[in-house]
Design an enzyme around this catalytic site. Structure first.
Site, PDB file in Angstrom:
ATOM      1  N   SER A 128       1.084  -1.530  -0.107  1.00 33.51           N
ATOM      2  CA  SER A 128      -0.169  -0.142   0.188  1.00 33.51           C
ATOM      3  C   SER A 128       0.756   1.026  -0.436  1.00 33.51           C
ATOM      4  O   SER A 128       1.489   1.457   0.766  1.00 33.51           O
ATOM      5  CB  SER A 128      -0.690  -0.018   1.136  1.00 33.51           C
ATOM      6  OG  SER A 128      -1.510   0.993   1.595  1.00 33.51           O
ATOM      7  N   TYR A 152      -1.395  -0.356  10.692  1.00 33.51           N
ATOM      8  CA  TYR A 152      -2.432  -0.860  10.164  1.00 33.51           C
ATOM      9  C   TYR A 152      -0.234  -0.528   8.396  1.00 33.51           C
ATOM     10  O   TYR A 152      -0.020  -2.038   8.363  1.00 33.51           O
ATOM     11  CB  TYR A 152      -3.026  -0.213   9.136  1.00 33.51           C
ATOM     12  CG  TYR A 152      -3.499  -0.363   7.611  1.00 33.51           C
ATOM     13  CD1 TYR A 152      -3.469  -1.720   7.370  1.00 33.51           C
ATOM     14  CD2 TYR A 152      -3.144   0.381   7.258  1.00 33.51           C
ATOM     15  CE1 TYR A 152      -3.490  -2.090   5.996  1.00 33.51           C
ATOM     16  CE2 TYR A 152      -3.134  -0.330   5.401  1.00 33.51           C
ATOM     17  CZ  TYR A 152      -3.685  -1.228   4.575  1.00 33.51           C
ATOM     18  OH  TYR A 152      -3.896  -1.661   3.909  1.00 33.51           O
ATOM     19  N   LYS A 156       2.292  -3.534   7.323  1.00 38.61           N
ATOM     20  CA  LYS A 156       2.957  -3.365   5.489  1.00 38.61           C
ATOM     21  C   LYS A 156       4.458  -3.802   5.303  1.00 38.61           C
ATOM     22  O   LYS A 156       4.697  -4.106   4.537  1.00 38.61           O
ATOM     23  CB  LYS A 156       1.750  -2.354   4.161  1.00 38.61           C
ATOM     24  CG  LYS A 156       0.529  -2.764   4.062  1.00 38.61           C
ATOM     25  CD  LYS A 156       0.715  -4.139   3.831  1.00 38.61           C
ATOM     26  CE  LYS A 156      -1.095  -4.384   3.398  1.00 38.61           C
ATOM     27  NZ  LYS A 156      -1.080  -5.574   2.662  1.00 38.61           N
TER      28      LYS A 156
HETATM   29  P1  NAD Z   1     -11.188  -6.911   1.139  1.00 39.31           P
HETATM   30  O1  NAD Z   1     -11.202  -6.985   3.070  1.00 39.31           O
HETATM   31  O2  NAD Z   1     -12.111  -7.063   1.252  1.00 39.31           O
HETATM   32  O3  NAD Z   1     -10.396  -8.302   1.336  1.00 39.31           O
HETATM   33  C1  NAD Z   1      -9.333  -9.000   2.357  1.00 39.31           C
HETATM   34  C2  NAD Z   1      -9.679 -10.277   2.415  1.00 39.31           C
HETATM   35  O4  NAD Z   1      -9.029 -10.947   2.909  1.00 39.31           O
HETATM   36  C3  NAD Z   1     -11.076 -10.647   3.054  1.00 39.31           C
HETATM   37  O5  NAD Z   1     -11.540 -11.352   1.613  1.00 39.31           O
HETATM   38  C4  NAD Z   1     -10.887 -11.355   4.420  1.00 39.31           C
HETATM   39  O6  NAD Z   1     -11.524 -12.538   4.071  1.00 39.31           O
HETATM   40  C5  NAD Z   1      -9.752 -11.941   3.503  1.00 39.31           C
HETATM   41  N1  NAD Z   1      -8.694 -12.187   5.552  1.00 39.31           N
HETATM   42  C6  NAD Z   1      -8.744 -11.760   5.901  1.00 39.31           C
HETATM   43  N2  NAD Z   1      -7.808 -12.219   7.453  1.00 39.31           N
HETATM   44  C7  NAD Z   1      -7.480 -13.369   6.999  1.00 39.31           C
HETATM   45  C8  NAD Z   1      -6.584 -14.778   7.338  1.00 39.31           C
HETATM   46  N3  NAD Z   1      -6.332 -14.182   8.064  1.00 39.31           N
HETATM   47  N4  NAD Z   1      -6.999 -15.684   6.565  1.00 39.31           N
HETATM   48  C9  NAD Z   1      -8.017 -15.664   5.038  1.00 39.31           C
HETATM   49  N5  NAD Z   1      -8.125 -14.810   5.291  1.00 39.31           N
HETATM   50  C10 NAD Z   1      -8.006 -12.916   6.100  1.00 39.31           C
HETATM   51  O7  NAD Z   1      -9.649  -6.004   1.084  1.00 39.31           O
HETATM   52  P2  NAD Z   1      -9.201  -5.489  -0.229  1.00 39.31           P
HETATM   53  O8  NAD Z   1      -9.528  -3.928  -0.274  1.00 39.31           O
HETATM   54  O9  NAD Z   1      -9.058  -6.306  -1.088  1.00 39.31           O
HETATM   55  O10 NAD Z   1      -7.900  -5.555  -0.017  1.00 39.31           O
HETATM   56  C11 NAD Z   1      -6.788  -6.687  -0.350  1.00 39.31           C
HETATM   57  C12 NAD Z   1      -5.449  -6.838   0.708  1.00 39.31           C
HETATM   58  O11 NAD Z   1      -5.140  -4.910  -0.111  1.00 39.31           O
HETATM   59  C13 NAD Z   1      -5.331  -5.951   1.956  1.00 39.31           C
HETATM   60  O12 NAD Z   1      -4.125  -6.865   2.135  1.00 39.31           O
HETATM   61  C14 NAD Z   1      -5.391  -4.429   2.314  1.00 39.31           C
HETATM   62  O13 NAD Z   1      -4.314  -4.750   2.763  1.00 39.31           O
HETATM   63  C15 NAD Z   1      -4.388  -4.481   0.751  1.00 39.31           C
HETATM   64  N6  NAD Z   1      -5.066  -2.923   0.693  1.00 39.31           N
HETATM   65  C16 NAD Z   1      -6.122  -2.515  -0.108  1.00 39.31           C
HETATM   66  C17 NAD Z   1      -6.241  -1.587   0.206  1.00 39.31           C
HETATM   67  C18 NAD Z   1      -7.816  -0.652  -0.469  1.00 39.31           C
HETATM   68  O14 NAD Z   1      -8.150   0.793  -0.472  1.00 39.31           O
HETATM   69  N7  NAD Z   1      -8.549  -1.330  -0.595  1.00 39.31           N
HETATM   70  C19 NAD Z   1      -5.269   0.067  -0.403  1.00 39.31           C
HETATM   71  C20 NAD Z   1      -3.921  -0.575  -0.166  1.00 39.31           C
HETATM   72  C21 NAD Z   1      -4.169  -1.717   0.155  1.00 39.31           C
HETATM   73  N1  UFG Z   2     -12.890  11.504   2.624  1.00 33.99           N
HETATM   74  C1  UFG Z   2     -13.817  12.124   3.085  1.00 33.99           C
HETATM   75  N2  UFG Z   2     -15.154  12.125   4.090  1.00 33.99           N
HETATM   76  C2  UFG Z   2     -15.032  10.756   4.125  1.00 33.99           C
HETATM   77  C3  UFG Z   2     -14.403   9.637   3.804  1.00 33.99           C
HETATM   78  C4  UFG Z   2     -12.663  10.578   3.656  1.00 33.99           C
HETATM   79  O1  UFG Z   2     -13.774  13.454   3.244  1.00 33.99           O
HETATM   80  O2  UFG Z   2     -15.720  10.348   5.039  1.00 33.99           O
HETATM   81  C5  UFG Z   2     -11.522  12.567   2.138  1.00 33.99           C
HETATM   82  C6  UFG Z   2     -10.490  12.135   3.066  1.00 33.99           C
HETATM   83  O3  UFG Z   2     -10.294  13.284   3.962  1.00 33.99           O
HETATM   84  C7  UFG Z   2      -8.805  11.331   1.773  1.00 33.99           C
HETATM   85  C8  UFG Z   2     -10.438  11.159   0.960  1.00 33.99           C
HETATM   86  O4  UFG Z   2     -11.794  11.122   0.938  1.00 33.99           O
HETATM   87  O5  UFG Z   2      -9.419  12.796   1.671  1.00 33.99           O
HETATM   88  C9  UFG Z   2      -9.862   9.667   1.272  1.00 33.99           C
HETATM   89  O6  UFG Z   2     -10.506   8.603   1.821  1.00 33.99           O
HETATM   90  P1  UFG Z   2     -10.499   7.627   2.424  1.00 33.99           P
HETATM   91  O7  UFG Z   2     -10.360   6.993   3.759  1.00 33.99           O
HETATM   92  O8  UFG Z   2     -10.927   7.340   0.749  1.00 33.99           O
HETATM   93  O9  UFG Z   2      -8.452   7.078   1.597  1.00 33.99           O
HETATM   94  P2  UFG Z   2      -7.021   7.495   2.353  1.00 33.99           P
HETATM   95  O10 UFG Z   2      -6.269   8.052   1.193  1.00 33.99           O
HETATM   96  O11 UFG Z   2      -6.705   8.423   3.617  1.00 33.99           O
HETATM   97  O12 UFG Z   2      -6.750   5.919   3.195  1.00 33.99           O
HETATM   98  C10 UFG Z   2      -6.369   4.745   2.063  1.00 33.99           C
HETATM   99  C11 UFG Z   2      -6.536   3.698   2.959  1.00 33.99           C
HETATM  100  C12 UFG Z   2      -6.130   3.128   4.163  1.00 33.99           C
HETATM  101  C13 UFG Z   2      -4.353   3.568   3.369  1.00 33.99           C
HETATM  102  C14 UFG Z   2      -4.177   4.495   2.100  1.00 33.99           C
HETATM  103  C15 UFG Z   2      -2.888   4.103   1.949  1.00 33.99           C
HETATM  104  O13 UFG Z   2      -8.468   3.977   3.841  1.00 33.99           O
HETATM  105  O14 UFG Z   2      -6.025   2.441   4.661  1.00 33.99           O
HETATM  106  O15 UFG Z   2      -5.522   4.524   1.820  1.00 33.99           O
HETATM  107  O16 UFG Z   2      -3.081   3.270   1.460  1.00 33.99           O
HETATM  108  F1  UFG Z   2      -3.547   3.600   4.122  1.00 33.99           F
END
Ligand code: NAD
Ligand code: UFG
Length: 336
Positions: A128, A152, A156
Site C-alpha cells: 500500500s 496497519y 505492510k
Molecule cells: P477486503 O477486506 O475486501 O479483502 C481482504 C480479504 O482477506 C477478505 O476476504 C478477508 O476475509 C481475507 N482475510 C483477512 N484476513 C485473513 C486471514 N487471516 N486468513 C484468510 N483470509 C483473510 O480488502 P481489500 O480492499 O480487497 O484488500 C486486499 C489487500 O489489499 C489487503 O491486504 C489490503 O491491506 C490491501 N490494500 C487495500 C487497499 C484498499 O484501499 N482497498 C489499499 C492498499 C492496500
Molecule cells: N474523506 C472524506 N470523508 C469521508 C471519507 C474520506 O472527506 O467520509 C476524504 C479523506 O479525508 C481523504 C479522501 O477522502 O482526503 C480519501 O479518504 P479514504 O479514507 O478513502 O482514503 P485514504 O487515502 O485516506 O486512506 C486509504 C486507506 C488506508 C490506506 C491509505 C493509503 O483507507 O487504509 O489509503 O493506502 F492506508
C-alpha cells in the site's frame, strides 16, 4: 484452453482479490481462492465464477493456520501466490494493533513457511502507499522515504521487509510488492465490487451510501487543505486496472528479486472532484457538508506511476467517470 497452472489468491474473496481472480482466469491461469471470510461474504465465490464463466475453487482457511495452509498447497501444485489476505481498517488497527500484527504479519510468516515446504517460489503481495507515511514530496515515487503512521501501515512495512529477507535467502525466489494507491469502482458486470460492513471508512463507499439515502450526508474532512479546491487529494485507481496490474506482475516475476512498484494513475483528484463526477455521471445527488479535518490525513497523495509502465508495461486505462459509474452500478444492482 488448457490452464497455464494454478495461482493461490489469499484473501481472494475480498474486494480486490475477487477482481484479481477474474483477471487471472482471463489470462489463462486457474485461480484458487483461499479466504476465512472475516471481511467478505461466501457468495462472492459464486459471483466470481459467474463472471469467469466456470466455477472457481475456494478453500475456506485462515492463513495463520499452518496445517490448513499445508493442506492447501498439498492439494494442488501452485505456480505462484497472490497474497491479498489482510485486515485494512486504519482506525481498528490503532485500537487492536496486536490483532493486526498477528493477522497480517504472522499470517504472512505462516504462509511463507508453507510455500517453502511445497517449493512455491513466487509471490505478488498487496502492499500500500501507506508505506510512504506522510508524503514528503509529490508525486510519490518508489524511492520516497518509508515510514508507518499507524499499526496497519506498520504491518505492510514489516511484511515488505520479511519478503526482502525471504527473497534474499534463495536466488530463485521472486517477489513483487504492489503499492496500491486508492482502489475504487467495481467490475463492469456489476457482479463483484466493494461492500464494506457497517459505516464505511473510505470515501467511495461512503458516497455510495449517501447517494442511496442510507446515510444523510457525506462529511468532507476539511475544506482548507492547500489543494485546488481545499479538499483532500488522492490517486483513485479503478479496481479492474489494479487487478490487471497483478497479472502483468505475475507474468514478469521471474525477472524480479523483490521489486516494489506503485499502482496508481498518477493523477490527484479531490473529494469534491469525486462527488461532482458521481452526481454528473449517475444523475443522483450526494449531499455533503464540509467539516473538520480527519486526524492523520495528508492534504494530497498521488503516485509517480512511471515505474509500473517501464517495468511492467502497465498503465491505468480507466478514468474517474468509469470508477463512479461502476461503483454505482454495483451498489444498485446488488440491492435487487
Ligand atoms: P477486503 O477486506 O475486501 O479483502 C481482504 C480479504 O482477506 C477478505 O476476504 C478477508 O476475509 C481475507 N482475510 C483477512 N484476513 C485473513 C486471514 N487471516 N486468513 C484468510 N483470509 C483473510 O480488502 P481489500 O480492499 O480487497 O484488500 C486486499 C489487500 O489489499 C489487503 O491486504 C489490503 O491491506 C490491501 N490494500 C487495500 C487497499 C484498499 O484501499 N482497498 C489499499 C492498499 C492496500
Ligand atoms: N474523506 C472524506 N470523508 C469521508 C471519507 C474520506 O472527506 O467520509 C476524504 C479523506 O479525508 C481523504 C479522501 O477522502 O482526503 C480519501 O479518504 P479514504 O479514507 O478513502 O482514503 P485514504 O487515502 O485516506 O486512506 C486509504 C486507506 C488506508 C490506506 C491509505 C493509503 O483507507 O487504509 O489509503 O493506502 F492506508
Amino acid at each position: 484452453m488448457a490452464s497455464r497452472g494454478s495461482i493461490l489468491l489469499t484473501g481472494g474473496a475480498g474486494f480486490i482479490g475477487s477482481h484479481v481472480a477474474v483477471e487471472v482466469a482471463a489470462a489463462g491461469w486457474t485461480p484458487v481462492l483461499l479466504d476465512n471470510f472475516c471481511t467478505s461474504e461466501r457468495s462472492v465465490v459464486a459471483r466470481v465464477g459467474e463472471v469467469v464463466g466456470a466455477p472457481v475453487r475456494c478453500i475456506e482457511a485462515d492463513i495463520r493456520d499452518a496445517q490448513a495452509m499445508r493442506a492447501a498447497f498439498g492439494s494442488t501444485p501452485m505456480h505462484a501466490v497472490i497474497h491479498l489476505a489482510g485486515l485494512k481498517a486504519v482506525g481498528e488497527s490503532v485500537e487492536k494493533p496486536e490483532l493486526y500484527h498477528d493477522n497480517n504479519v504472522r499470517g504472512t510468516e505462516v504462509l511463507l513457511a508453507a510455500m517453502d515446504e511445497f517449493g512455491v517460489r513466487r509471490m505478488v503481495f498487496s502492499s500500500s502507499c501507506t508505506v510512504y507515511g506522510m508524503p514528503q514530496r509529490l508525486p510519490i515515487d518508489e524511492s520516497h522515504p518509508l515510514g508507518a503512521i499507524n499499526p496497519y501501515g506498520q504491518t505492510k512495512l514489516d511484511i515488505e521487509r520479511m519478503l526482502d529477507r525471504w527473497a534474499d535467502a534463495c536466488i530463485d525466489r521472486h517477489v513483487c510488492s504492489l503499492r496500491y494507491f486508492n482502489p475504487v469502482g467495481a467490475h463492469a458486470s456489476a457482479l463483484i465490487g466493494e461492500s464494506p460492513l457497517g459505516i464505511p471508512n473510505n470515501l467511495m463507499p461512503f458516497v455510495v451510501k449517501v447517494a442511496r439515502g442510507e446515510l444523510p450526508e457525506l462529511g468532507v474532512f476539511g475544506g482548507d487543505w492547500p489543494t485546488h479546491d481545499g479538499t483532500g487529494v488522492r490517486d483513485y485507481i479503478h479496481v479492474v486496472d489494479l487487478a490487471r496490474g497483478h497479472v502483468v506482475a505475475l507474468e514478469q516475476l521471474d525477472s524480479m528479486h523483490h521489486d516494489c512498484i506503485n499502482l496508481g494513475t498518477g493523477a490527484g483528484l479531490s473529494v469534491l472532484d469525486v462527488v461532482h463526477a458521481f452526481e454528473r455521471v449517475n444523475g443522483v445527488k450526494v449531499p455533503y457538508a464540509i467539516g473538520p479535518r480527519r486526524a492523520g490525513d495528508a492534504a494530497a497523495a498521488y503516485a509517480d506511476a512511471s515505474l509500473a509502465e517501464q517495468r511492467l508495461g502497465w498503465r491505468a486505462r480507466l478514468g474517474l467517470d468509469d470508477m463512479v459509474r461502476d461503483a454505482w452500478a454495483f451498489a444498485t444492482r446488488s440491492a435487487c
